[in-house]
Design a protein around this motif. Structure first.
Motif, PDB file in Angstrom:
ATOM      1  N   TRP A 188       0.835  -1.210   0.000  1.00 47.80           N
ATOM      2  CA  TRP A 188       0.000   0.000   0.000  1.00 47.80           C
ATOM      3  C   TRP A 188       0.868   1.258   0.000  1.00 47.80           C
ATOM      4  O   TRP A 188       0.566   2.240  -0.698  1.00 47.80           O
ATOM      5  CB  TRP A 188      -0.933   0.017   1.211  1.00 47.80           C
ATOM      6  CG  TRP A 188      -2.294  -0.545   0.956  1.00 47.80           C
ATOM      7  CD1 TRP A 188      -2.924  -1.558   1.606  1.00 47.80           C
ATOM      8  CD2 TRP A 188      -3.237  -0.095  -0.048  1.00 47.80           C
ATOM      9  NE1 TRP A 188      -4.173  -1.787   1.081  1.00 47.80           N
ATOM     10  CE2 TRP A 188      -4.393  -0.906   0.070  1.00 47.80           C
ATOM     11  CE3 TRP A 188      -3.209   0.891  -1.024  1.00 47.80           C
ATOM     12  CZ2 TRP A 188      -5.507  -0.747  -0.753  1.00 47.80           C
ATOM     13  CZ3 TRP A 188      -4.309   1.041  -1.855  1.00 47.80           C
ATOM     14  CH2 TRP A 188      -5.441   0.238  -1.717  1.00 47.80           C
ATOM     15  N   SER A 208      -3.644   3.753  -5.957  1.00 46.77           N
ATOM     16  CA  SER A 208      -4.038   4.985  -5.272  1.00 46.77           C
ATOM     17  C   SER A 208      -4.122   6.111  -6.287  1.00 46.77           C
ATOM     18  O   SER A 208      -3.249   6.259  -7.143  1.00 46.77           O
ATOM     19  CB  SER A 208      -3.025   5.347  -4.178  1.00 46.77           C
ATOM     20  OG  SER A 208      -3.276   6.649  -3.691  1.00 46.77           O
ATOM     21  N   ASP A 214      -5.066   9.415   0.346  1.00 45.96           N
ATOM     22  CA  ASP A 214      -5.618   8.065   0.487  1.00 45.96           C
ATOM     23  C   ASP A 214      -5.000   7.338   1.675  1.00 45.96           C
ATOM     24  O   ASP A 214      -5.674   6.594   2.386  1.00 45.96           O
ATOM     25  CB  ASP A 214      -5.374   7.250  -0.791  1.00 45.96           C
ATOM     26  CG  ASP A 214      -6.212   7.746  -1.962  1.00 45.96           C
ATOM     27  OD1 ASP A 214      -7.244   8.401  -1.712  1.00 45.96           O
ATOM     28  OD2 ASP A 214      -5.832   7.485  -3.120  1.00 45.96           O
ATOM     29  N   SER A 217      -6.697   8.671   4.838  1.00 47.40           N
ATOM     30  CA  SER A 217      -8.118   8.294   4.911  1.00 47.40           C
ATOM     31  C   SER A 217      -8.281   6.807   5.207  1.00 47.40           C
ATOM     32  O   SER A 217      -9.276   6.388   5.794  1.00 47.40           O
ATOM     33  CB  SER A 217      -8.862   8.669   3.628  1.00 47.40           C
ATOM     34  OG  SER A 217      -8.333   7.971   2.534  1.00 47.40           O
ATOM     35  N   ASN A 218      -7.277   5.992   4.846  1.00 42.30           N
ATOM     36  CA  ASN A 218      -7.326   4.561   5.148  1.00 42.30           C
ATOM     37  C   ASN A 218      -6.771   4.233   6.526  1.00 42.30           C
ATOM     38  O   ASN A 218      -6.983   3.134   7.031  1.00 42.30           O
ATOM     39  CB  ASN A 218      -6.551   3.762   4.099  1.00 42.30           C
ATOM     40  CG  ASN A 218      -7.353   3.558   2.831  1.00 42.30           C
ATOM     41  OD1 ASN A 218      -8.576   3.497   2.866  1.00 42.30           O
ATOM     42  ND2 ASN A 218      -6.669   3.467   1.709  1.00 42.30           N
ATOM     43  N   LYS A 219      -6.040   5.167   7.128  1.00 43.43           N
ATOM     44  CA  LYS A 219      -5.396   4.888   8.410  1.00 43.43           C
ATOM     45  C   LYS A 219      -6.237   5.307   9.611  1.00 43.43           C
ATOM     46  O   LYS A 219      -6.041   4.792  10.709  1.00 43.43           O
ATOM     47  CB  LYS A 219      -4.039   5.606   8.495  1.00 43.43           C
ATOM     48  CG  LYS A 219      -2.968   5.062   7.553  1.00 43.43           C
ATOM     49  CD  LYS A 219      -2.435   3.735   8.005  1.00 43.43           C
ATOM     50  CE  LYS A 219      -1.279   3.269   7.121  1.00 43.43           C
ATOM     51  NZ  LYS A 219      -0.807   1.918   7.460  1.00 43.43           N
ATOM     52  N   LYS A 582      -6.058  -1.936   8.218  1.00 45.82           N
ATOM     53  CA  LYS A 582      -6.622  -0.635   7.852  1.00 45.82           C
ATOM     54  C   LYS A 582      -8.132  -0.537   8.093  1.00 45.82           C
ATOM     55  O   LYS A 582      -8.678   0.557   8.132  1.00 45.82           O
ATOM     56  CB  LYS A 582      -6.290  -0.280   6.405  1.00 45.82           C
ATOM     57  CG  LYS A 582      -6.978  -1.092   5.342  1.00 45.82           C
ATOM     58  CD  LYS A 582      -6.438  -0.723   3.974  1.00 45.82           C
ATOM     59  CE  LYS A 582      -7.200  -1.373   2.845  1.00 45.82           C
ATOM     60  NZ  LYS A 582      -8.520  -0.840   2.628  1.00 45.82           N
ATOM     61  N   ASP A 583      -8.781  -1.681   8.301  1.00 47.33           N
ATOM     62  CA  ASP A 583     -10.226  -1.655   8.567  1.00 47.33           C
ATOM     63  C   ASP A 583     -10.557  -1.651  10.066  1.00 47.33           C
ATOM     64  O   ASP A 583     -11.711  -1.546  10.446  1.00 47.33           O
ATOM     65  CB  ASP A 583     -10.893  -2.875   7.909  1.00 47.33           C
ATOM     66  CG  ASP A 583     -10.713  -2.857   6.396  1.00 47.33           C
ATOM     67  OD1 ASP A 583     -10.844  -1.761   5.823  1.00 47.33           O
ATOM     68  OD2 ASP A 583     -10.432  -3.915   5.811  1.00 47.33           O
TER      69      ASP A 583
END
Length: 631
Positions: A188, A208, A214, A217-219, A582-583
């Protein structure tokens, strides 16, 4: 007195490139490790090969990279220009041979010393490189750096580019295993730093469009962001930042595409620039810690001929943007001052949100200043005679000293005198420290940081780690929770993890928190003893030893003698990293496990409940013996 040794011409030895890399691998790829830490050597090997493909992409050749990684095998195929066919073997087996010395060709690349690919070759059981160029191909194969197949140039219909395949040497990276989450983070990061590049990793596409925007926003949890992410780009610099609702500061810093996990000159300049710009914007001298509290940011810079503090390039030492350019500090400061100031003037809602976050941090700091002062005085006195901490001699934040030893430093957090005693007697006093808890720690879910100072145990732990003002001066590379594998031990693990996730999430996100994996069983006969970490391992051991071996089930760490314990925390130590993907949303995670009992959690526990009988052997007689032993 030792006998004198003749010092003659015969005493002087010259190692070839392969022998030197294999003898001193730490000089080339940093710490070795088994893959349980995200900066272990096996991930550096992957990075070294990927860096070459990324550099090709940056030069405008190849928009796709294919990566396949199985348990022990790595394959990287790019679609760049391909290594010149006549130099394929030289490029992977001759030190100081490469295409990056001409700054016109690779002015701002990561690997400038011509060592990376050679190190991967030398440290691999098997290494294959194949270049495709203008309808022709050249293949070469190596074992531990020794050429075993120099294939002739042949015709090919494949697209231009290079395919590299390797298997890390298990005798150097003992018991290694790739952790998928670490590899995914690595992939990533390459995607974020190279907007428009597609990386196909094990059949999944990584792409990306907005770069560091990005990444942030994913972290971070969307609900905890105080204002939309600020994303600013310039020549050779890109930043993204916001404030969240959590404690601490969280940064992701990069130089020429390299993730500098330990920061360096560029990150120090960025942290300074944020404070300076915001003070000037509001025309008020706010405390730096209040401005940076809860900041989440990423910075990427491109530097000519970067100077790193080690071969693994995790900390930037460069002071200038290039030989003829300004200092890095001036470059970063000027960019942030101009661009961030402009953004705040154009976006008053974001400026207002930043001010509110600063004032909240200021309020919280003042509220606990009194108790913090008393707690710190108490901690200073305790440090002189800290019965909870049995320290080691080397620390991760030592300004000087052996990097390999500093990377081995760890603090075991234990519960109870017997477990603490076993670890203390068998540990390596150079690099392993022990912090002993008194019973179960407080469940601090939902509490403010005030509790860290009010609770003596938490405060002493904070001081032992030296993380009160951030993790830059962390004293141990690994924080290892060492508790029994029973219900009480699991509960203590959760309580300690809650403490770190609640107040020091960046410690977890940066890969410093681990669980000690200790054997559940000892299987032995008169000739051999095998320690087993799972029921599958136990069954294999029984099959190997045969003839009814003696089986012992370890119920707690205190049952393992110090002599035995030394086997489990030495070279063959097994650690399970605490990984946040990341989720994962920390607030939701803590609420589910550590909040009030809910029907959802009760259902989860019932659905995942395992009882002792689940661990019974296939052999009914053995199962019966174990049940009798357990009773």
């Amino acid at each position: 007195m030792a006998e004198p040794v003749n010092y003659t011409e015969d005493s002087i030895k010259s190692l070839d490139w392969r022998e030197h890399i294999r003898l001193r691998p730490g000089m080339y790829i940093g710490k070795l490790g088994d893959g349980s830490a995200q900066d272990d050597g096996i991930y550096v090997l992957v990075k070294e090969i990927l860096d070459n493909s990324i550099d090709e992409h940056m030069m405008g050749f190849g928009r796709t990279i294919d990566v396949k990684i199985s348990e022990h095998r790595v394959e990287v195929r790019d679609y760049g220009r391909g290594i010149p066919l006549g130099k394929v073997i030289d490029c992977v087996s001759k030190i100081n041979t490469g295409g990056k010395y001409d700054s016109g060709a690779f002015q701002k690349s990561v690997g400038l010393n011509g060592v990376g690919t050679k190190a991967v070759n030398a440290l691999s059981d098997y290494f294959k490189v194949q270049s495709f160029r203008e309808g022709e191909t050249k293949l070469a194969e190596f074992e531990k750096g020794i050429l075993i197949n120099d294939a002739p140039i042949e015709k090919s219909t494949e697209r231009n580019g290079t395919r590299t395949t390797f298997t890390p040497d298990n005798s150097i990276f003992k018991n290694y295993h790739f952790i998928p989450e670490y590899l995914e983070n690595q992939i990533w990061n390459y995607a974020y730093l190279n907007a428009g590049l597609t990386i196909n990793y094990n059949g999944k596409k990584y792409f990306s469009d907005k770069g560091l925007y990005d990444l942030l926003s994913n972290k971070i949890d969307e609900e905890s962001i105080r204002y939309p992410i600020i994303h600013l780009k310039g020549n050779d610099i890109e930043i993204a930042m916001t404030h969240s609702g959590s404690y601490g500061e969280e940064y992701y810093s990069f130089v020429n595409g390299q993730y500098t996990t330990q920061g360096g000159t560029h990150l120090a300049a960025f942290r300074e620039a944020i404070v300076k710009t915001i003070r000037e914007f509001y025309k008020k001298d706010y405390d730096a810690s209040d401005i940076r509290q809860a900041v989440v940011a990423a910075i990427a810079v491109r530097v000519q001929e970067p100077v790193f503090e080690s071969q693994t390039k995790t900390k930037l030492g460069s002071q200038n943007i290039g030989p003829d350019g300004p200092t890095l500090r001036t470059f970063v400061n000027d960019f942030v001052k101009t661009e961030l100031d402009n953004y705040l003037h154009k976006n008053p809602a974001a400026a207002d949100a930043i001010l509110k976050r600063i004032l909240q941090s200021e309020r919280e700091r003042k509220e606990i200043s009194g108790i913090k002062k008393l707690a710190n005085e108490r901690a200073k006195k305790a440090n002189l005679h800290n019965k909870k901490l049995r320290d080691c001699r080397i620390h991760y934040d030592d300004p000087k000293g052996d990097e390999d030893l500093k990377n081995k430093t760890m603090l075991f957090i234990t519960e109870g005198d017997s477990a603490s005693g076993s670890i203390t007697k068998s540990r390596d006093v150079q690099t392993q420290a022990v912090f002993s808890l008194r019973g179960k720690p407080l469940n601090c879910y939902g509490m403010t940081k005030k509790v860290v100072y009010e609770n003596e145990e938490f405060n002493l732990l904070q001081h032992a780690l030296n993380i009160e003002d951030g993790i830059e001066n962390l004293r141990y590379r690994k924080i290892v929770i060492a508790t029994d594998a029973d219900v009480d031990g699991m509960h203590i693990r959760l309580l300690i993890m809650t403490y770190f996730l609640q107040f020091f999430p960046d410690l977890v996100k940066n890969g410093h928190l681990f669980i000690l994996d200790t054997p559940l069983f000892r299987v032995r006969n008169k000739k051999e003893t095998i320690y087993c970490y799972s029921d599958e391992e136990r069954q294999r051991a029984i099959h190997k030893l045969g003839n009814k071996p003696e089986i012992t089930r370890f119920k707690g760490l205190g049952e393992i003698s110090p002599e035995e314990f030394g086997n489990f925390i030495g070279e063959d130590i097994r650690l399970d990293p605490i990984i946040l993907n990341k989720d994962t949303k920390i607030a939701d995670l803590l609420s589910f496990y550590m909040g009030k009992n809910t029907p959802d959690r009760q259902t989860f526990i019932i659905d995942n409940l395992r009882i002792e009988k689940d661990l019974a052997l296939d052999d009914p007689k053995k199962a019966e013996e174990e049940e009798t032993e357990a009773a």
